[in-house]
Design a protein around this motif. Sequence first.
Motif, PDB file in Angstrom:
ATOM      1  N   PHE A   1     -22.899  -5.741  11.272  1.00 36.21           N
ATOM      2  CA  PHE A   1     -22.393  -5.952  12.425  1.00 36.21           C
ATOM      3  C   PHE A   1     -20.674  -5.623  12.497  1.00 36.21           C
ATOM      4  CE2 PHE A   1     -25.929  -9.130  12.494  1.00 36.21           C
ATOM      5  CZ  PHE A   1     -26.573  -8.329  13.479  1.00 36.21           C
ATOM      6  N   THR A   2     -20.270  -5.839  11.511  1.00 37.14           N
ATOM      7  CA  THR A   2     -18.856  -6.073  11.493  1.00 37.14           C
ATOM      8  C   THR A   2     -18.008  -4.667  11.228  1.00 37.14           C
ATOM      9  OG1 THR A   2     -18.532  -6.739   9.283  1.00 37.14           O
ATOM     10  CG2 THR A   2     -18.845  -8.242  10.970  1.00 37.14           C
ATOM     11  N   SER A   3     -18.668  -3.960  10.348  1.00 32.86           N
ATOM     12  CA  SER A   3     -18.110  -2.686  10.097  1.00 32.86           C
ATOM     13  C   SER A   3     -17.023  -2.985   9.338  1.00 32.86           C
ATOM     14  CB  SER A   3     -18.053  -1.335  11.040  1.00 32.86           C
ATOM     15  OG  SER A   3     -17.198  -1.714  12.027  1.00 32.86           O
ATOM     16  N   ARG A   4     -16.887  -3.853   8.477  1.00 30.34           N
ATOM     17  CA  ARG A   4     -15.835  -3.981   7.699  1.00 30.34           C
ATOM     18  C   ARG A   4     -16.155  -3.831   6.468  1.00 30.34           C
ATOM     19  NH1 ARG A   4     -11.798  -7.510  10.099  1.00 30.34           N
ATOM     20  NH2 ARG A   4     -11.008  -6.014  11.742  1.00 30.34           N
ATOM     21  N   LYS A   5     -15.208  -3.540   5.394  1.00 31.43           N
ATOM     22  CA  LYS A   5     -15.660  -3.090   4.089  1.00 31.43           C
ATOM     23  C   LYS A   5     -15.874  -4.438   3.409  1.00 31.43           C
ATOM     24  CE  LYS A   5     -12.378   0.855   3.577  1.00 31.43           C
ATOM     25  NZ  LYS A   5     -11.288   1.136   3.057  1.00 31.43           N
TER      26      LYS A   5
ATOM     27  N   VAL B   1      -2.748 -13.390   1.348  1.00 33.63           N
ATOM     28  CA  VAL B   1      -3.804 -14.197   1.496  1.00 33.63           C
ATOM     29  C   VAL B   1      -4.693 -13.194   2.490  1.00 33.63           C
ATOM     30  CG1 VAL B   1      -4.815 -16.147   2.993  1.00 33.63           C
ATOM     31  CG2 VAL B   1      -2.805 -16.388   1.582  1.00 33.63           C
ATOM     32  N   PRO B   2      -5.674 -12.791   2.216  1.00 34.86           N
ATOM     33  CA  PRO B   2      -6.573 -12.186   3.171  1.00 34.86           C
ATOM     34  C   PRO B   2      -7.089 -12.923   4.438  1.00 34.86           C
ATOM     35  CG  PRO B   2      -7.667 -12.367   1.067  1.00 34.86           C
ATOM     36  CD  PRO B   2      -6.494 -13.274   0.963  1.00 34.86           C
ATOM     37  N   TRP B   3      -7.431 -11.954   5.636  1.00 39.74           N
ATOM     38  CA  TRP B   3      -7.573 -12.596   6.927  1.00 39.74           C
ATOM     39  C   TRP B   3      -8.713 -13.702   6.733  1.00 39.74           C
ATOM     40  CZ3 TRP B   3      -7.519  -7.283  10.137  1.00 39.74           C
ATOM     41  CH2 TRP B   3      -6.090  -6.668  10.080  1.00 39.74           C
ATOM     42  N   GLY B   4      -9.782 -13.196   6.075  1.00 40.67           N
ATOM     43  CA  GLY B   4     -10.768 -14.264   6.129  1.00 40.67           C
ATOM     44  C   GLY B   4     -10.455 -15.479   5.307  1.00 40.67           C
TER      45      GLY B   4
ATOM     46  N   ARG C   1     -15.973  -7.162   0.391  1.00 39.41           N
ATOM     47  CA  ARG C   1     -15.102  -7.266  -0.834  1.00 39.41           C
ATOM     48  C   ARG C   1     -15.117  -8.497  -1.561  1.00 39.41           C
ATOM     49  NH1 ARG C   1      -9.918  -5.163   2.275  1.00 39.41           N
ATOM     50  NH2 ARG C   1     -10.097  -3.068   1.766  1.00 39.41           N
TER      51      ARG C   1
ATOM     52  N   LYS D   1     -19.748  -1.282   4.197  1.00 38.39           N
ATOM     53  CA  LYS D   1     -19.554  -1.882   5.521  1.00 38.39           C
ATOM     54  C   LYS D   1     -20.516  -2.965   5.819  1.00 38.39           C
ATOM     55  CE  LYS D   1     -16.626   1.797   7.145  1.00 38.39           C
ATOM     56  NZ  LYS D   1     -16.622   2.829   8.380  1.00 38.39           N
TER      57      LYS D   1
ATOM     58  N   THR E   1       0.949  -1.166  -0.002  1.00 39.04           N
ATOM     59  CA  THR E   1      -0.051  -0.038  -0.003  1.00 39.04           C
ATOM     60  C   THR E   1       0.845   1.339  -0.016  1.00 39.04           C
ATOM     61  OG1 THR E   1      -0.126  -0.041   2.526  1.00 39.04           O
ATOM     62  CG2 THR E   1      -1.925  -1.121   1.179  1.00 39.04           C
TER      63      THR E   1
ATOM     64  N   ALA F   1      -7.545 -16.853   5.424  1.00 37.03           N
ATOM     65  CA  ALA F   1      -6.463 -17.587   6.319  1.00 37.03           C
ATOM     66  C   ALA F   1      -7.421 -18.208   7.205  1.00 37.03           C
ATOM     67  CB  ALA F   1      -5.736 -16.849   6.710  1.00 37.03           C
ATOM     68  N   MET F   2      -8.453 -17.420   8.030  1.00 33.93           N
ATOM     69  CA  MET F   2      -9.218 -17.873   8.746  1.00 33.93           C
ATOM     70  C   MET F   2      -9.960 -19.150   8.530  1.00 33.93           C
ATOM     71  SD  MET F   2     -10.779 -15.812  11.631  1.00 33.93           S
ATOM     72  CE  MET F   2     -12.495 -15.669  12.387  1.00 33.93           C
TER      73      MET F   2
END
Lengths: 589, 242
Positions: free
Chosen positions: B208-212, B37-40, B214, B205, B9, B42-43
């Motif tokens: 609940f999570t207020s995550r963007k 690898v995005p967090w989701g 994607r 967003k 970035t 990987a999880m």
Amino acid sequence: MAEVGAEIERIGPAEVEDVELYHAKSWITKYVFSQDAKVIAIQYSATAIAIGMVALVLSWLMRLQLGFPESFDFIEAQDYYQFITMHGMIMVVYLLTALFLGGFGNYLIPLMVGARDMVFPYVNMLSYWIYLLAVLVLVASFFVPGGPTGAGWTLYPPQAILTGTPGAGAGIVLMLVSLALFIIGFTMGGLNYVTTVLQARTRGMTLMRMPLTVWGIFTATVLALLAFPALFVGAVMMTLDSVLGTSFFMPTIVSQGELLKHDGGSPILFQHLFWFFGHPEVYIVALPAFGIVSDLISVHARRHIFGYRMMVWAIVIIGALSFVVWAHHMYVSGMNPYFGFFFATTTLIIAVPTAIKVYNWTLTLWRANINFTLPMLFALAFIVTFVNGGITGLFLGNVVVDVPLSDTMFVVAHFHMVMGVAPILVIFGAIYHWYPLMTGRMLNEAMGQFHFWVTFLGAYMIFLPIHYLGFLGVPRRYFEMGTTSFIPESAHTLNEFITVVALIVGVAQLVFFYNVVWSMIKGKKAGHNPWKATTLEWQTEEVPPGHGNFGRELPVVYRWAYDYGVPGAEDDFVPQNHPPKRAPARAAE
Amino acid sequence: MAETTLTHTEGTAATRPDGLEGFVSDWSSDQRTFKNVPWGKAMMWIFLLSDTFIFSCFLLSYMTVRMSTTVPWPNASEVFALSFGGEPIPLILIAIMTFILITSSGTMVLAVNYGYRKDRFKTAIFLLITALFGATFVGMQAFEWTKLIVEEGVRPWGNPMGAAQFGSSFFMITGFHGFHVSVGVLFLILIARKVWRGDFDIEKKGFFTSRKGRYEIVETLGLYWHFVDLVWVFIFAFFYLW
Ligand code: HEM
Ligand SMILES: [Cu+2]
């Protein structure tokens, strides 16, 4: 300086943009349904300690019965089994696992690896609420007809669901449901902890620069994610056996003169499932303790941990080996003797990395500048206790020695030393260590000293004699001994002594709780970094750290976590986020 | 030696060696162990590993009780036969179900592919088709359960054909798997709706999570779906073919 010290290097730019956090809009979303790992950590810890108090009270009741049999009308044999079961299960799962992983894990992982929060705060929040639900279901089992299950914390079928066992109806089902809920809740948190460690570290924070606390909690979480499934499956199948009358674990059986409908199941299968979870569980509790104690020793002895890399690998190897030793709990189950040989071998092999850790702690302390602060005292007490429990573990790991000792008080003494007292000592040490970070105030020293000496010496006075009772052949899980020729009168006197000490030690914990509350208001102001620690959680802008943990910029890490007693450094230590002197200018941006 | 570039970035791009060296450098690097690898995602991988242990325990337990019971095990190809106009065809229903589920993995792949191209319309359509296949699978499973329970008298605690553990293992394992498929269908519909609305194009967003939001989520969901599919292959092999 040392192996993974502050070599001068270029630190790459951020690979992921800084995450946007959930900002609470109301009091409820800030403190109750909070998505902040630090608040979740405190919720987890408070709940775990609250239910742990129930287990403590149950242990008093058991001790009263063992010390003064036939003096208490309100403790019947039935009750005793229920106390034992609930005491064991609560201590192991609902207190220690939840406190180490849900409590310390949530608080420390994001701070120590330099993250703003766990990767998925919403899921993390759900984790807590499902855990709370699991605890409530467990508590509910005290109030159903028949009471909680009295099957022993190992819940072995067939007896666990046969009518002769206390709580065989609703009690055991609620226990199993509660365990399943616990596992679901834990998985939500555990996935977060693992992903945060792997994918959300700050710039410069390599795996081999993480404090050992994080390594311990991380590895324990991986173990939990792989071990709990076995318990989950066992719980599902036993629930079906109990509620629907299936025969997964139930062989053909005559109970109370009646031939039951069950047929053809395998009780040993449950034991395998249970211990495939149960043994790693020991390390789920022990590894975080190992990690935390390493950091406590290093900070309070002003010396880098001896053999950091070895310590990390020892944690990982112990974790891996813990999946191939489970049947050492089943030597007397009628299992094939060749299996016993295999599992005894693997069990003894685990002693090697474990011994390495103990040597390294000792070598860290060797000629170090030891400050006898409260966390250090607890850490030292842990080492002694752990060695003690580890050595009796070698006895029990050998088939021929285990067979006569199996199901005696010797086993009780062993596991209380190694996974009861030892981790609890670390928990206390850790609370004395991190309390200033969480509240901004120090815990009172005098009360702490009192608490330490009573707890440590008391624990030895309780559990050392229990080893001896085990050698005499006093059986485990017995409501009362009666008059038996091989148990001398002196054993009864000893039991009275143990009970008195256990009650005193128990009451002494009130001093600790009083201290926690009192110091929150009246404690000495801690200021920034009172222990002069290098790790990131102490380098935050605010104490206690605010939402998002760090200020506008995330810290950049230039060195390992153990630059203590550095010659020439201003303060004898260098925090992880301090750039080396001749670092390239851009690294400091 | 080919070199893969990392996304950044800010600042300059670092390079990463290939093969084993790349593996070692990833694990000894800072910030992320699995680069790009995005967090989701990987999880999800870690969750699936844990879930693998659950299904393995179920299957191993089934094998154990199959060995521990003294009553003969019913013949799966007879129990799971359907007759069309007289002749019973062994395993026909289960063959169709398996075919449907595997096809749904194919449509999922297409959805993921279009997701990466940010083709809103096609992604949503293929997600819905996948959901439809999934729902059909669950529907046929419901039919199979009903037939076994009502017509053949199979119960979790016993059955007329042989060992009681046959019914208990069957209902437990296919039930647990069917639950996974049903959850998958719900999420497919949910995500399809978000794709359709264009939530991921404007990075809206989460409630609940207020995550963007994607398009990565489509791939993460895809991982889950393929896993559920793969697990079915094992259940099919160990339960129906053995
Ligand atoms: C507060 C000090 C404690 C005391 C006085 C105490 C006392 C006891 C007693 C009397 C028993 C029953 C022994 C028998 O009759 O077989 C027992 C069992 C047990 N305790 Fe503790 N305990 C304490 C702390 C802990 C802790 C911290 C743990 C956490 C690991 C723990 C785990 C267990 C387990 C797993 C059992 C076995 C339960 C069973 O046999 O099903 N205890 N304890
Ligand atoms: Cu063990």
